[in-house]
Design a protein around this motif. Structure first.
Motif, PDB file in Angstrom:
ATOM      1  N   PHE A 252       5.787   7.476 -10.600  1.00 13.63           N
ATOM      2  CA  PHE A 252       4.424   7.630 -11.126  1.00 13.63           C
ATOM      3  C   PHE A 252       4.090   6.553 -12.146  1.00 13.63           C
ATOM      4  O   PHE A 252       2.969   6.023 -12.155  1.00 13.63           O
ATOM      5  CB  PHE A 252       4.229   9.019 -11.750  1.00 13.63           C
ATOM      6  N   GLY A 253       5.063   6.226 -13.019  1.00 17.09           N
ATOM      7  CA  GLY A 253       4.833   5.116 -13.937  1.00 17.09           C
ATOM      8  C   GLY A 253       4.575   3.835 -13.159  1.00 17.09           C
ATOM      9  O   GLY A 253       3.709   3.028 -13.511  1.00 17.09           O
ATOM     10  N   GLY A 254       5.320   3.668 -12.073  1.00 18.69           N
ATOM     11  CA  GLY A 254       5.101   2.505 -11.217  1.00 18.69           C
ATOM     12  C   GLY A 254       3.743   2.531 -10.544  1.00 18.69           C
ATOM     13  O   GLY A 254       3.082   1.499 -10.400  1.00 18.69           O
ATOM     14  N   PHE A 255       3.312   3.718 -10.138  1.00 15.04           N
ATOM     15  CA  PHE A 255       1.987   3.872  -9.534  1.00 15.04           C
ATOM     16  C   PHE A 255       0.892   3.429 -10.503  1.00 15.04           C
ATOM     17  O   PHE A 255      -0.017   2.666 -10.149  1.00 15.04           O
ATOM     18  CB  PHE A 255       1.784   5.334  -9.131  1.00 15.04           C
ATOM     19  N   SER A 311      12.770   7.948  -0.141  1.00 13.59           N
ATOM     20  CA  SER A 311      11.620   7.282  -0.763  1.00 13.59           C
ATOM     21  C   SER A 311      12.063   6.072  -1.578  1.00 13.59           C
ATOM     22  O   SER A 311      11.414   5.029  -1.567  1.00 13.59           O
ATOM     23  CB  SER A 311      10.853   8.264  -1.651  1.00 13.59           C
ATOM     24  N   MET A 312      13.175   6.216  -2.294  1.00  7.86           N
ATOM     25  CA  MET A 312      13.681   5.100  -3.097  1.00  7.86           C
ATOM     26  C   MET A 312      14.138   3.942  -2.213  1.00  7.86           C
ATOM     27  O   MET A 312      13.984   2.768  -2.578  1.00  7.86           O
ATOM     28  CB  MET A 312      14.825   5.566  -3.993  1.00  7.86           C
ATOM     29  N   MET A 342       6.400   5.760  -3.189  1.00 11.36           N
ATOM     30  CA  MET A 342       6.034   6.284  -4.502  1.00 11.36           C
ATOM     31  C   MET A 342       5.344   7.645  -4.398  1.00 11.36           C
ATOM     32  O   MET A 342       5.634   8.571  -5.163  1.00 11.36           O
ATOM     33  CB  MET A 342       5.132   5.292  -5.239  1.00 11.36           C
ATOM     34  N   GLY A 343       4.421   7.767  -3.460  1.00 11.31           N
ATOM     35  CA  GLY A 343       3.685   9.017  -3.319  1.00 11.31           C
ATOM     36  C   GLY A 343       4.574  10.180  -2.927  1.00 11.31           C
ATOM     37  O   GLY A 343       4.504  11.268  -3.519  1.00 11.31           O
TER      38      GLY A 343
END
Length: 430
Positions: A252-255, A311-312, A342-343
């Protein structure tokens, strides 16, 4: 004794409130140049003005998220929405009465209003806790994925709608429109939102144990333990809380970081026109948010750890491609893969919160949502430093930061699975 609502109404209220909460911060980035020109701001002052709503939007998630465990989510959620209304309303009033020549000297006040505006996105951790108490564990992934997925659609939708509105109706008119939109959303949330049964019974004067018994009869499975301080302390003592913080910092921080970074990447590195760069950024933002909804359902079926690991891998692969590729077509495919990773990971992380921290969901959601979202501040400067070191190609090389973070998170997930297997083994032996 009349008890209101059900899980569907509870989810609808929090999702709608979170979506509206983004309205207060949507204008700061796209209209920042107007403040710069009116107040002759330095780059540092301008950067602080843009960042200040997101600062409160992340850090206030911690105490307000924990507050859910004592009163339910409606009260802290509504207070955050009201503070956001005050913030956006204050900026709108200053612009209406002082723009453009009367804003000099008002920079500190604008920062205060900007900080208050960010309270609307701090509702995330409150909504996570409020939603969690409404749903059984086997439906947490879908419920939380729906809440966060639909709510997080707001930045992408606003990034498309706002430029069109600005071109037709102008700068100050946009602030009035978004203020009214936020005010409407706050009122609707106040009318629709409802706390889980346990908290309603507690407000009726029931003891904690009696309230649990009555709420359990109506299907509620999860219950809090202790107050705000207890919730924060209890969740902080569980090491897996910090593992989830690390995962959410990346996803989320990356988003948040990439929603701010991609206009620069597309505009400078790929040489897109501003409108096209904004559209491509919106594709990333909307896709990452929308896929969070089925991501929650997938996490329910396969398990949050396994889904987070896959996801990673997607994030690592996509970031590697973006770091060393130049082709627009390949880059766009990599961006969609990155958005997917990310989602879906975002949904998987909060599927794991009630699994690992079942007695302090609000506190854990506060730590994870608050410190995780702080990645939106930490990552852009790191990527900017890479640009300074490498020059033009640095706009691509900056994605190496996500390659490193994804690799670290894969190791963290491996440890989670390993420890979980050990715990299950001990239980079987007992």
């Amino acid at each position: 004794m009349k008890i209101k609502g059900n899980s569907k109404r509870g989810l609808t209220g929090t999702t709608m409130g979170f979506f509206f909460g983004f309205a207060a911060v949507a204008l700061y980035g796209p209209t920042a140049i107007k403040f710069k020109e009116a107040m002759d701001l330095t780059p540092l002052m301008l950067g602080l003005l843009i960042a200040i709503p997101a600062l409160s939007g992340s850090l206030l998630r911690i105490p307000f998220g924990a507050w859910v465990d004592t009163t339910g989510g409606k009260k802290p959620f509504f207070i955050l929405m009201l503070l956001s209304v005050i913030g956006l309303g204050g900026v709108t009033l200053l612009l209406a009465t002082n723009y453009p020549h009367g804003l000099e000297g008002l920079y500190p006040l604008i920062l205060v209003f900007g900080f208050l505006s960010g309270c609307g996105i701090a509702t995330f951790s409150v909504g996570i806790g409020q939603t969690s108490y409404w749903f059984p564990r086997n439906k947490q992934g879908l419920a939380l994925g729906t809440f966060a997925g639909i709510g997080n659609l707001a930045p992408g939708i606003f990034s498309v709608v706002l430029p069109i509105y600005l071109s037709y109706y102008g700068f100050i008119s946009a602030y009035f429109a978004w203020f009214l939109f936020l005010l409407l959303g706050t009122l609707l949330y106040g009318l629709l939102a409802v706390d889980a049964y346990y908290f309603q019974y507690r407000r009726k004067g029931m003891s904690g144990e009696h309230a649990k018994e009555k709420a359990a009869q109506k299907g509620q499975e999860m219950f809090p333990l202790g107050g705000v301080k207890d919730s924060l302390i209890n969740s902080a003592k569980i090491k897996n809380t910090w593992a989830l913080v690390a995962l959410y910092f990346t996803t989320f921080g990356g988003f948040l970081a990439l929603t701010a970074w991609f206009p620069t990447y597309w505009g400078i590195y790929q040489e897109f026109e501003p409108i096209k760069a904004g559209l491509f950024t919106a594709i990333f933002s909307i896709f990452a948010s929308a896929i969070r909804i089925p991501g929650g359902s997938i996490a329910d079926k396969l398990g949050g750890e396994k889904v987070a690991m896959l996801s990673m891998v997607a994030i690592l692969l996509a970031s590697s491609i973006l770091s060393f590729g130049h082709s627009i077509t390949i880059s766009m495919i990599a961006v969609l893969l990155l958005a997917s990773g990310m989602g879906i990971a975002n949904a998987a992380v909060f599927k794991l919160v009630p699994v690992y921290v079942p007695k302090a969901v609000g506190g854990a959601a506060g730590w994870i949502g608050g410190l995780g979202a702080f990645g939106g501040f930490a990552l852009p400067p790191i990527m900017g430093a890479i640009v300074e070191g490498y020059g033009h190609i640095g706009y691509a090389r900056g994605f190496v930061a996500f390659v490193v973070l994804a690799a670290i998170n894969l190791f963290i997930i491996y440890l989670l699975l390993k420890n979980k297997a050990k715990a299950d083994s001990v239980l079987k032996m007992a």
